[in-house]
Design a protein around this motif. Structure first.
Motif, PDB file in Angstrom:
ATOM      1  N   HIS A   1      20.101   5.249  -8.766  1.00 35.36           N
ATOM      2  CA  HIS A   1      21.538   5.387  -9.036  1.00 35.36           C
ATOM      3  C   HIS A   1      21.722   5.910 -10.458  1.00 35.36           C
ATOM      4  O   HIS A   1      22.548   5.395 -11.217  1.00 35.36           O
TER       5      HIS A   1
ATOM      6  N   GLU B   1      23.199   8.355 -11.540  1.00 30.42           N
ATOM      7  CA  GLU B   1      24.544   8.845 -11.849  1.00 30.42           C
ATOM      8  C   GLU B   1      25.409   7.795 -12.533  1.00 30.42           C
ATOM      9  O   GLU B   1      26.322   8.124 -13.303  1.00 30.42           O
ATOM     10  N   SER B   2      25.125   6.508 -12.287  1.00 29.17           N
ATOM     11  CA  SER B   2      25.927   5.451 -12.912  1.00 29.17           C
ATOM     12  C   SER B   2      25.768   5.462 -14.426  1.00 29.17           C
ATOM     13  O   SER B   2      26.673   5.045 -15.155  1.00 29.17           O
TER      14      SER B   2
ATOM     15  N   MET C   1      26.970   9.884 -15.539  1.00 30.06           N
ATOM     16  CA  MET C   1      28.347  10.367 -15.442  1.00 30.06           C
ATOM     17  C   MET C   1      29.184  10.091 -16.689  1.00 30.06           C
ATOM     18  O   MET C   1      29.900  10.985 -17.167  1.00 30.06           O
TER      19      MET C   1
ATOM     20  N   THR D   1      22.236  21.162 -13.569  1.00 30.22           N
ATOM     21  CA  THR D   1      21.105  20.259 -13.334  1.00 30.22           C
ATOM     22  C   THR D   1      19.844  21.092 -13.130  1.00 30.22           C
ATOM     23  O   THR D   1      19.831  22.039 -12.343  1.00 30.22           O
TER      24      THR D   1
ATOM     25  N   ASP E   1      20.352  14.116  -3.984  1.00 31.18           N
ATOM     26  CA  ASP E   1      20.377  13.727  -5.391  1.00 31.18           C
ATOM     27  C   ASP E   1      21.777  13.965  -5.942  1.00 31.18           C
ATOM     28  O   ASP E   1      22.222  15.104  -6.070  1.00 31.18           O
ATOM     29  N   PHE E   2      22.466  12.896  -6.292  1.00 33.18           N
ATOM     30  CA  PHE E   2      23.831  13.023  -6.779  1.00 33.18           C
ATOM     31  C   PHE E   2      23.888  13.887  -8.039  1.00 33.18           C
ATOM     32  O   PHE E   2      24.909  14.545  -8.303  1.00 33.18           O
ATOM     33  N   LEU E   3      22.817  13.898  -8.821  1.00 31.38           N
ATOM     34  CA  LEU E   3      22.798  14.708 -10.040  1.00 31.38           C
ATOM     35  C   LEU E   3      22.838  16.201  -9.724  1.00 31.38           C
ATOM     36  O   LEU E   3      23.250  17.006 -10.558  1.00 31.38           O
TER      37      LEU E   3
ATOM     38  N   VAL F   1      26.773  16.917  -8.316  1.00 31.23           N
ATOM     39  CA  VAL F   1      27.817  16.953  -9.338  1.00 31.23           C
ATOM     40  C   VAL F   1      27.767  18.223 -10.183  1.00 31.23           C
ATOM     41  O   VAL F   1      28.718  18.541 -10.903  1.00 31.23           O
TER      42      VAL F   1
ATOM     43  N   HIS G   1      27.282  14.508  -1.118  1.00 30.81           N
ATOM     44  CA  HIS G   1      26.119  13.666  -1.356  1.00 30.81           C
ATOM     45  C   HIS G   1      25.673  12.962  -0.072  1.00 30.81           C
ATOM     46  O   HIS G   1      26.478  12.349   0.635  1.00 30.81           O
TER      47      HIS G   1
END
Length: 322
Positions: A103, A105-106, A109, A120, A133-135, A138, A313
């Motif tokens: 996580h 991104e927590s 962000m 990225t 991958d949320f990174l 985004v 995501h």
């Protein structure tokens, strides 16, 4: 430099703001936020490359190092650097352990610079699906490096299957000079190209992408001549309808440019450091349609540029075997 061990994301935000004020940094002067996803053993490489890129594109650099995701104890260690060894960059090296690494991104962000694009960059084996991958989701631009995969050519095909506008790969950047030399041959001729031959190792991703580019731009099917005598792409030869031949042959840091009926010319063809390649990709933050056409031609997937640019995501837990 500020070192924070076993800390929290909130403390990292405070430390970055304090260090920026101390160093006289101005957030509004940043061109972008660069998120670098790296393995621990390659952190210094990523820092060196980002330092070169930051000289041309002042940025906030967030280096994300994920470790031991199966650990039951989560921990965050951080280094904050503004200026200093990283040049005109505001940097945070974020080492995440345990489930926190899943996580990231927590933590990341709240650290994004306000009102600037996000890029990225994976300085590691590229992910099979960026949407996992949320990174990557985004980001406005996503930079992979298929050369770091066990099978680089197959990794490029994976990039085509997973493509969304905004994606690019450093393999593409590595053939910029090759493409410039080949394209310059048409400054003085309008002859139709009817064939092309590329001499390179079988699993050289630059040769595969060069073939895709020639196929997309010229409407031909280049022939790959495999060789084990050279570590990377050796030559590109074009056959014209009137019988003329145009050939670019690499020799160390130069290229021999030869053409039927003309004297041979020696041109520079240097192998650039990763930082210069990264800086080139950071010059543009819009989708690269020429790259998508070349990648689509390589993989047999036309019209990649028509796909939706926005990614959604898709959660995947790498610690769970499926």
């Amino acid at each position: 430099m500020i070192g924070l061990w076993d800390t929290t994301g909130n403390e990292v935000v405070k430390a970055l703001a304090a260090e920026r004020r101390s160093a006289g940094g101005v957030a509004s002067g940043l061109a972008l936020t660069l998120i670098a996803v790296v393995d621990e053993k390659r952190v210094r490489e990523a820092e060196a490359a980002a330092t070169i890129a930051a000289a041309a594109h002042p940025c906030r650099l967030l280096i994300v190092v994920r470790s031991d995701v199966e650990s039951q104890r989560s921990r965050l260690d951080a280094e904050i650097v503004v200026g200093g060894r990283l040049g005109p960059a505001e940097a945070a090296v974020l080492r995440m352990y345990g489930r926190l690494a899943l996580h990231a991104e927590s933590v990341v962000m709240p650290l994004l610079a306000p009102d600037v694009p996000v890029v990225t960059w994976w300085h590691s084996e590229p992910p099979a699906q960026i949407a996992n991958d949320f990174l990557g989701v985004v980001a406005d631009r996503r930079i992979t490096d298929s050369a770091q995969a066990p099978d680089p050519v197959e990794a490029l095909r994976e990039r085509a299957r997973d493509y969304a506008p905004g994606d690019t790969d450093l393999t593409w950047t590595r053939i910029t000079l090759w493409r410039t030399l080949v394209a310059s041959a048409f400054d003085t001729t309008m002859e139709q190209v009817v064939g092309a031959t590329i001499v390179a190792p079988e699993k050289d991703p630059t040769a595969a992408l060069m073939g895709g580019w020639l196929g997309a731009r010229l409407g031909i099917t280049p022939v790959l001549e495999s060789t084990d005598e050279f570590p990377r792409m050796r030559s590109v030869e074009l056959q014209c309808a009137n019988g003329d031949c145009i050939k670019v042959t690499r020799d160390e840091n130069t290229a021999l440019f030869s053409r039927t009926g003309q004297a041979d010319r020696e041109m520079p063809l240097v192998r650039r450091p990763v930082g210069d390649e990264l800086a080139e990709e950071l010059r543009r933050l819009d989708p690269d349609q020429v790259y998508s056409s070349a990648l689509g031609s390589l993989a047999g997937m036309p019209h990649l540029e028509s796909r939706a640019a926005q990614r959604v995501h898709v959660w995947k837990d790498p610690a769970v075997v499926r």
